[in-house]
Design a protein around this motif. Structure first.
Motif, mmCIF file in Angstrom:
data_model
loop_
_atom_site.group_PDB
_atom_site.id
_atom_site.type_symbol
_atom_site.label_atom_id
_atom_site.label_comp_id
_atom_site.label_asym_id
_atom_site.label_seq_id
_atom_site.Cartn_x
_atom_site.Cartn_y
_atom_site.Cartn_z
ATOM 1 N N LEU A 91 46.024 -18.712 -59.291
ATOM 2 C CA LEU A 91 45.523 -17.595 -58.484
ATOM 3 C C LEU A 91 45.718 -16.316 -59.286
ATOM 4 C CD1 LEU A 91 44.372 -16.555 -55.830
ATOM 5 C CD2 LEU A 91 46.691 -16.530 -54.892
ATOM 6 N N PRO A 92 44.683 -15.831 -59.954
ATOM 7 C CA PRO A 92 44.847 -14.674 -60.838
ATOM 8 C C PRO A 92 45.436 -13.467 -60.115
ATOM 9 C CG PRO A 92 42.727 -15.721 -61.228
ATOM 10 C CD PRO A 92 43.312 -16.370 -60.002
ATOM 11 N N GLY A 93 46.442 -12.882 -60.734
ATOM 12 C CA GLY A 93 47.035 -11.655 -60.219
ATOM 13 C C GLY A 93 48.146 -11.841 -59.225
ATOM 14 N N ALA A 94 48.415 -13.079 -58.800
ATOM 15 C CA ALA A 94 49.471 -13.302 -57.810
ATOM 16 C C ALA A 94 50.844 -13.177 -58.460
ATOM 17 C CB ALA A 94 49.318 -14.660 -57.149
ATOM 18 N N MET A 95 51.822 -12.739 -57.680
ATOM 19 C CA MET A 95 53.172 -12.491 -58.182
ATOM 20 C C MET A 95 54.138 -13.623 -57.846
ATOM 21 S SD MET A 95 52.935 -8.525 -57.110
ATOM 22 C CE MET A 95 51.478 -7.611 -57.647
ATOM 23 N N GLY A 96 53.652 -14.615 -57.147
ATOM 24 C CA GLY A 96 54.413 -15.817 -56.825
ATOM 25 C C GLY A 96 53.440 -16.848 -56.320
ATOM 26 N N SER A 97 53.931 -18.056 -56.084
ATOM 27 C CA SER A 97 53.034 -19.105 -55.639
ATOM 28 C C SER A 97 53.795 -20.218 -54.950
ATOM 29 C CB SER A 97 52.273 -19.696 -56.833
ATOM 30 O OG SER A 97 51.525 -20.836 -56.446
ATOM 31 N N PRO A 98 53.214 -20.772 -53.869
ATOM 32 C CA PRO A 98 53.750 -22.036 -53.380
ATOM 33 C C PRO A 98 53.515 -23.116 -54.419
ATOM 34 C CG PRO A 98 51.667 -21.522 -52.293
ATOM 35 C CD PRO A 98 52.029 -20.324 -53.123
ATOM 36 N N VAL A 99 54.324 -24.172 -54.353
ATOM 37 C CA VAL A 99 54.206 -25.247 -55.327
ATOM 38 C C VAL A 99 54.603 -26.557 -54.649
ATOM 39 C CG1 VAL A 99 56.541 -24.847 -56.210
ATOM 40 C CG2 VAL A 99 54.875 -26.042 -57.642
ATOM 41 N N THR A 100 53.942 -27.629 -55.031
ATOM 42 C CA THR A 100 54.329 -28.965 -54.596
ATOM 43 C C THR A 100 54.743 -29.759 -55.819
ATOM 44 O OG1 THR A 100 52.768 -28.878 -52.737
ATOM 45 C CG2 THR A 100 53.587 -31.047 -53.362
#
Length: 352
Positions: free
Chosen positions: A338-347
């Motif tokens: 997700l370009p520009g996101a500062m964190g992300s959910p992850v599996t």
């Protein structure tokens, strides 16, 4: 090389510039092709373990009032929600029924990666004698990490509205880790096996005791996972987290322990993950002078470019590894691209 850098000063103990003047990967550069092969060689039983909580845990917004549980809604067209929707036009004989949804969620609500744009610091990177807001490798607030408000220290952090109402990490966004892949060898240290659910702030000595007791080998480029039992407590609370209980149980790292921070530097690990909230004990022990409130985040994200994972679920993997006298596994844990996101959910998936 010096003229190409965006900074004149780099923080003491940092690795800014070591991977190049424009590096946005930090210590994940150490996940080399050989590290991926080392991870693959750990696959012997062919079993996979999901290391994610259900992404609607912990529940409510008690652990962080800024972050909210995901909300699922149907997509719509012409005011019609597309769930159990007969896809064919009235005159057609097609039999399709379509369900199509969307989600509104805080990217760091549950099992997550922190990007290197998540935590920066006030630091005089340009050598003009004035501290400015900067991130790993000297990337700048409001230039490289952009938000709807501009905060200026000289105005006592008074916010100034910017043109856009949106946020975007033009550098250090989570997509860099997605493209990297975040796949290689994982290694688990099971603090629960030694300290149970005791409320213990773990420094260098306590961590080394657990590592030595279980004969865990940690190599350069490994992704290190720490089990504290916190995520298991969260699951037991069934989306109704009890703050008093969560704040009085389980281990968390001591971000003020300089020997621990130096070990994180010297170990060469490529990522640091825990099953608790924030990885480190928050609030941290008091300090003197100017200091970060989250010293381990400061050391890892800001100084080293070392990604942090939080709220991973590690119980089942830990039980299997202990039963089979192992500590290593193949870890596959890419965040959202997700370009520009500062964190992300992850599996994340561990394969043994």
């Amino acid at each position: 090389m010096q003229d190409q850098r965006r900074w004149k000063n780099r923080p003491d103990g940092s690795n800014w510039g070591d991977f190049g003047p424009d590096d946005q990967l930090g210590r994940t550069n150490l996940i080399t092709t050989e590290q991926v092969l080392k991870g693959a060689r750990e696959i012997r039983a062919g079993l996979s373990f999901c290391l994610s909580l259900p992404l609607d845990y912990p529940g409510d917004s008690k652990l962080n009032v800024r972050r909210h549980p995901p909300v699922l809604r149907p997509t719509t067209k012409d005011g019609l929600p597309y769930v159990n929707f007969p896809f064919a036009r009235m005159e057609e004989q097609a039999t399709d029924v379509v369900s199509d949804d969307q989600v509104l969620m805080s990217l760091q609500y549950s099992t997550q990666w922190d990007s290197l744009a998540h935590v920066g610091a006030l630091f005089d990177a340009d050598g003009d004698g004035v501290a400015e807001s900067v991130y790993y490798n000297g990337y700048k607030a409001n230039t490289d990490v952009v938000g709807p408000m501009e905060y200026r220290r000289e105005d006592a952090f008074a916010p100034h509205e910017c043109a856009s109402g949106h946020s975007h990490a033009d550098a250090l966004g989570i997509e860099n880790l997605a493209v990297k892949g975040m796949q290689g060898r994982g290694v688990l240290v099971d603090l629960v096996a030694h300290y149970g659910r005791e409320h213990r702030t773990v420094g260098y000595d306590e961590l080394m005791f657990a590592i030595d007791a279980d004969k865990v080998q940690i190599d350069r480029g490994d992704m290190l996972l720490l089990r504290t039992g916190f995520a298991e407590l969260v699951l037991e609370m069934n989306r109704h987290p009890d703050e008093a209980v969560l704040n009085s149980q389980c281990c968390a790292l001591d971000g003020r322990d300089q020997r621990l921070l130096q070990w994180l530097t010297d170990s060469g690990i490529a990522a640091l993950v825990a099953d608790n909230y924030a990885v480190e004990r928050y609030p941290a022990r008091p300090a003197q002078g100017h200091y970060p409130l989250m010293p381990l985040h400061h050391h890892c994200l800001f100084k080293l470019g070392l990604p942090l994972g939080e709220l991973w679920y590690l119980r089942d993997l830990a039980a299997w590894l202990r039963a089979n006298a192992r500590s290593h596994f193949m870890l596959t844990a890419p965040p959202l691209r997700l370009p520009g996101a500062m964190g992300s959910p992850v599996t994340p998936i561990a394969t043994v």
